[in-house]
Scaffold this motif. Sequence first.
Motif: not given
Length: 315
Positions: A5, A7, A12, A39, A41, A168, A171-172, A175
Motif C-alpha cells: 500500500v 499512501l 492510496p 504500507v 508512507v 494513519i 485509518e489503515v 480499511e
Amino acid sequence: MILGVALGGPAPVVVAVGDGAPARPVARAAARTAARACVAVDLAAVRTAPVAAIRVGGPCPEALRPVVGSGVATIVRGGHSVTGRRLAPLDTEAVRRFAATCGLADFAVTATGSPMLAEHELAVAAIVASEVPGARITLSYEFGYPGLREREADTIRNAALGPEAGRIADEVARELPGVPVYFARSERGLVSAHYFRRYPLACDLGATASLARGRTALGWGASDADGSGVPDAVAAAYGAALGRPEARVERIVQARGRAELDRVLQHARDEALTRVVSAGAAPGSARIAETTVNPLSYLPDGLYRVRVLAEGDTA
C-alpha cells in the motif's frame, strides 16, 4: 496474498504481491483477506503536533536551547557525563511543575549522557506520566546518538509525529480490519503498526526507501514515471511488500577488557531481539543480522559506540 500500500497521493495505491510482479487493482473484499499489508508512507509533509521538550543538563545560551517550533521547552538540572558520571541531581520539582503547566500531551525528553545511562530520562518519564495521564513520551536514549543536539532533534520530531502516525495507523486498520499491518522503514525493512505509532521517525521516509527498492526489484528506472505518479506508487507499494521486520539498537557502552565488552554486547543484542519482536517479527524467527562496534575517539579508553541490527519474519 500480501498487500503493498502506497499512501501520500490523491488516493492510496494498493497492489497484490504473489510470486511475480505486483497486480492491481485489488478488490476491497479480497484485500480484507490478505495475509498482511505493508504500507509505504513519507511523513515529511504530515501535520505535526506541538511538543513539550525537556532537556536534562546544564544551562546553555539561548541559541542552543531545544528547538520546538510551536511547542514549549525547558532545561532542568541533572544529567550524566559520557562515561556515566552523574553531573548533578535531577531537579524533579522543576520537571513536575513543567509537566503540570505546559498544557501539552506529547513530550520529548533528552538528558546529557543518556546513551550511556538513561536513569534521568526514565525518572523524568515517570514524573510526566504521573502528572499528565495519557501523555505520549519519547526518550532520547532510545535513539542512541552520542551528540546531544542531533539526538534531541530526532526525539522532538518523533514526538511531534506521534499523533499523525496514530491517525494513519487507525485509518489503515479501518480499511483492512483483521489484516496485520506493517509500515516500511526509512532505510529498509518493516515495523508493526504498534511500533509505527511509538516510533514514527523510523518510517519518516518509508515511501522513498520503498520506491527505490521496488524500482530495483521490478527493473524499472526513473523514466518509467508517466507524470501521474501511479507507476512510482506501484513501485513503492511493491517495495514495501518485499520487506521484513527489522529493528536497530544503538548505544554508548563502557567496557574494560574483552569479557566486559562481550557482556554489554550481549545485552545490546538481547535488546535488539526484543525490539524486533515488538516491530512485528515472529518470536522464533528473530535473529541478529549485524553488529558494529567502534571505539569513540578523543574520549577515555573503553568507550564504544555499538549498533545492532535485528531482523525476523512476519508473525
